[in-house]
Design a protein around this motif. Structure first.
Motif, PDB file in Angstrom:
ATOM      1  N   VAL A  31       0.752  -1.173  -0.170  1.00  0.00           N
ATOM      2  CA  VAL A  31       0.134  -0.029  -0.016  1.00  0.00           C
ATOM      3  C   VAL A  31       0.910   1.433  -0.010  1.00  0.00           C
ATOM      4  O   VAL A  31       0.454   2.104  -0.889  1.00  0.00           O
ATOM      5  CB  VAL A  31      -0.945   0.001   1.296  1.00  0.00           C
ATOM      6  N   PRO A  32       1.775   1.505   0.632  1.00  0.00           N
ATOM      7  CA  PRO A  32       2.799   2.530   0.755  1.00  0.00           C
ATOM      8  C   PRO A  32       3.456   2.955  -0.633  1.00  0.00           C
ATOM      9  O   PRO A  32       3.351   4.174  -1.100  1.00  0.00           O
ATOM     10  CB  PRO A  32       3.894   2.474   1.860  1.00  0.00           C
ATOM     11  N   LEU A  33       3.630   1.802  -1.259  1.00  0.00           N
ATOM     12  CA  LEU A  33       4.320   1.672  -2.480  1.00  0.00           C
ATOM     13  C   LEU A  33       3.207   2.394  -3.583  1.00  0.00           C
ATOM     14  O   LEU A  33       3.672   3.021  -4.324  1.00  0.00           O
ATOM     15  CB  LEU A  33       4.973   0.440  -2.987  1.00  0.00           C
ATOM     16  N   LEU A  73       1.079   9.460  -5.799  1.00  0.00           N
ATOM     17  CA  LEU A  73       1.774  10.777  -5.691  1.00  0.00           C
ATOM     18  C   LEU A  73       2.502  11.262  -6.732  1.00  0.00           C
ATOM     19  O   LEU A  73       2.381  12.152  -7.347  1.00  0.00           O
ATOM     20  CB  LEU A  73       2.616  10.682  -4.292  1.00  0.00           C
ATOM     21  N   VAL A  74       3.417  10.384  -7.380  1.00  0.00           N
ATOM     22  CA  VAL A  74       4.153  10.549  -8.670  1.00  0.00           C
ATOM     23  C   VAL A  74       3.273  10.918  -9.734  1.00  0.00           C
ATOM     24  O   VAL A  74       3.543  11.830 -10.569  1.00  0.00           O
ATOM     25  CB  VAL A  74       5.185   9.391  -8.939  1.00  0.00           C
ATOM     26  N   LEU A 111      -9.355   8.130  -6.150  1.00  0.00           N
ATOM     27  CA  LEU A 111      -8.163   7.316  -6.135  1.00  0.00           C
ATOM     28  C   LEU A 111      -7.102   7.517  -5.256  1.00  0.00           C
ATOM     29  O   LEU A 111      -6.461   6.801  -4.420  1.00  0.00           O
ATOM     30  CB  LEU A 111      -7.902   6.890  -7.632  1.00  0.00           C
ATOM     31  N   VAL A 112      -6.818   8.931  -5.361  1.00  0.00           N
ATOM     32  CA  VAL A 112      -5.502   9.211  -4.700  1.00  0.00           C
ATOM     33  C   VAL A 112      -6.075   9.387  -2.910  1.00  0.00           C
ATOM     34  O   VAL A 112      -5.402   9.124  -2.152  1.00  0.00           O
ATOM     35  CB  VAL A 112      -5.185  10.864  -4.983  1.00  0.00           C
ATOM     36  N   ALA A 113      -7.304   9.714  -2.798  1.00  0.00           N
ATOM     37  CA  ALA A 113      -7.791   9.704  -1.369  1.00  0.00           C
ATOM     38  C   ALA A 113      -7.855   8.216  -0.900  1.00  0.00           C
ATOM     39  O   ALA A 113      -7.599   8.171   0.283  1.00  0.00           O
ATOM     40  CB  ALA A 113      -9.052  10.518  -1.487  1.00  0.00           C
ATOM     41  N   LEU A 114      -8.518   7.397  -1.655  1.00  0.00           N
ATOM     42  CA  LEU A 114      -8.131   6.086  -1.135  1.00  0.00           C
ATOM     43  C   LEU A 114      -6.988   5.589  -0.896  1.00  0.00           C
ATOM     44  O   LEU A 114      -6.375   4.804   0.057  1.00  0.00           O
ATOM     45  CB  LEU A 114      -8.842   5.038  -2.422  1.00  0.00           C
ATOM     46  N   ASP A 149       0.005  12.891  -1.006  1.00  0.00           N
ATOM     47  CA  ASP A 149      -1.505  12.834  -1.630  1.00  0.00           C
ATOM     48  C   ASP A 149      -2.384  13.760  -0.905  1.00  0.00           C
ATOM     49  O   ASP A 149      -3.342  14.248  -1.567  1.00  0.00           O
ATOM     50  CB  ASP A 149      -1.941  11.343  -1.039  1.00  0.00           C
ATOM     51  N   ALA A 150      -1.991  14.418   0.228  1.00  0.00           N
ATOM     52  CA  ALA A 150      -2.642  15.176   0.866  1.00  0.00           C
ATOM     53  C   ALA A 150      -2.533  16.420   0.259  1.00  0.00           C
ATOM     54  O   ALA A 150      -3.503  17.321  -0.176  1.00  0.00           O
ATOM     55  CB  ALA A 150      -2.422  15.460   2.430  1.00  0.00           C
TER      56      ALA A 150
END
Length: 373
Positions: free
Chosen positions: A23-25, A31-32, A46-49, A243-244
């Motif tokens: 998940v972090p990856l 993010l990228v 999707l980014v929020a997820l 992501d935030a």
């Protein structure tokens, strides 16, 4: 039957471990791909997820590191890691935001103080009291932490309202430099007391007030596993903050279209960044380790001021816009109420549902007044 349960438990742990690695990856990939781009609605979702998943992964890895190094070092690792990346987020948004971001650092830091000292603290006391009727903690360590928060908040967020060297709620360059150095010194002194000089004041205690022994029924994570979790913790926190930032334009446009004050943006950012610490603190309270929860809450408030203000002071060298740090009258009243109520809460070293509810009431008032000043 015992063998089957052990096998099932190991399988679950293995699955959880793989999940918290992947998940972090994925969050970093999100993010990228989203950095510096205008995102449509489905991409924001999707980014929020990914952001939510990175928060949960960060909590897992923080707990692995904390279990290996013990208290209070474990709480310190998460608090410092989150705050360092929070500073990077604030500076990045201030660079991009121009004049309208003049109060962003103040709003975010003050929101972090109110969230930690009222929201997280109150929630943990409530959970701890529901768990064992009375939440027990060490008043010496908790009181010292609260005193440090009160001093840092007054020096950096209250005094700019009353100084006369610069118009408005701003420090002069010399005053800002003094506040930055004082914040760093106080933060360093607190860390030294917490981890070396009086470490026993910050260890979990039993209902009788005695220091709790570390649980020995579970094996400590290996150095390799701990090192991997530490790396993934940093990766997850970078993903959380990045992501935030990616969803922050959507937040800002939503706040603007709703006619809400700009300070709400700082509140939302602080809530997102502090999610890992909130979940970790609540989990500790559920395990009747309220002192660990308070270490996370108050330690995060101290780190948020003690590291953010010096970093912002350094960033003003190349930031062209104004830096407004002084609180308005409403926020100063809420800060004073938080300090007074907090002192009354921590002095006995024991708290009930009432104290938790009072702190949550102050936090609710802060959120309401941020939306409707």
């Amino acid at each position: 039957m015992t063998v089957r349960r052990t096998t099932t438990s190991n399988a679950i742990r293995s699955l959880a471990s793989r999940w918290t690695v992947a998940v972090p990856l994925l969050a970093v990939v999100a993010l990228v791909l989203s950095w510096g781009r205008s995102l449509p609605g489905f991409a924001v979702a999707l980014v929020a997820l990914c952001l939510a998943g990175a928060v949960l992964a960060a909590v897992h890895h923080a707990e692995v590191v904390a279990y290996r190094v013990g208290e209070p070092f474990g709480s310190l690792v998460l608090a410092v890691a989150v705050t360092v990346i929070e500073v990077a987020l604030i500076v990045t948004l201030m660079i991009d935001g121009g004049v309208k971001s003049a109060t962003l650092a103040r709003d975010t830091v003050f929101a972090a103080v109110m969230i930690t000292c009222n929201g997280i603290l109150g929630l943990c006391l409530l959970v701890g009291a529901l768990r064992s009727r009375i939440a027990v903690f060490n008043p010496e360590g908790t009181g010292a932490a609260l005193a440090t928060v009160a001093t840092l908040a007054t020096l950096t967020l209250v005094l700019p309202t009353f100084t006369t060297s610069r118009p408005g709620r701003q420090f002069s360059s010399a005053q800002l430099g003094f506040a930055a150095v004082a914040s760093l010194i106080l933060y360093g002194l607190f860390v030294a007391v917490q981890t070396v000089r009086h470490r026993e004041y910050f260890l979990p205690v039993t209902q009788e007030g005695e220091v709790r022994e570390e649980e020995s029924h579970a094996a400590l994570p290996s150095r390799r596993a701990t090192g991997l979790s530490l790396v993934l913790l940093v990766v997850a926190l970078i993903a959380v903050v990045g992501d935030a930032k990616a969803v922050s334009p959507t937040i800002e446009s939503g706040v603007e279209s709703a006619g809400l004050p700009q300070a709400v943006v700082g509140v939302v950012i602080a809530l997102l960044v502090l999610l890992p610490e909130t979940l970790a603190a609540v989990r500790a309270a559920r395990r009747e380790r309220v002192q660990t929860s308070l270490n996370l809450a108050l330690g995060s408030a101290i780190a948020s001021i003690g590291l953010t203000i010096p970093a912002i002071a350094l960033a003003t060298i190349w930031l062209s816009g104004p830096l407004v740090l002084g609180l308005d009258a409403t926020h100063m009243v809420l800060l004073a109420l938080t300090v007074v109520v907090g002192a009354l809460t921590v002095a006995p070293g024991r708290a009930t549902l009432l104290q938790g509810g009072v702190h949550l009431g102050i936090f609710t008032a802060f959120v309401f007044l941020a939306i409707s000043p």
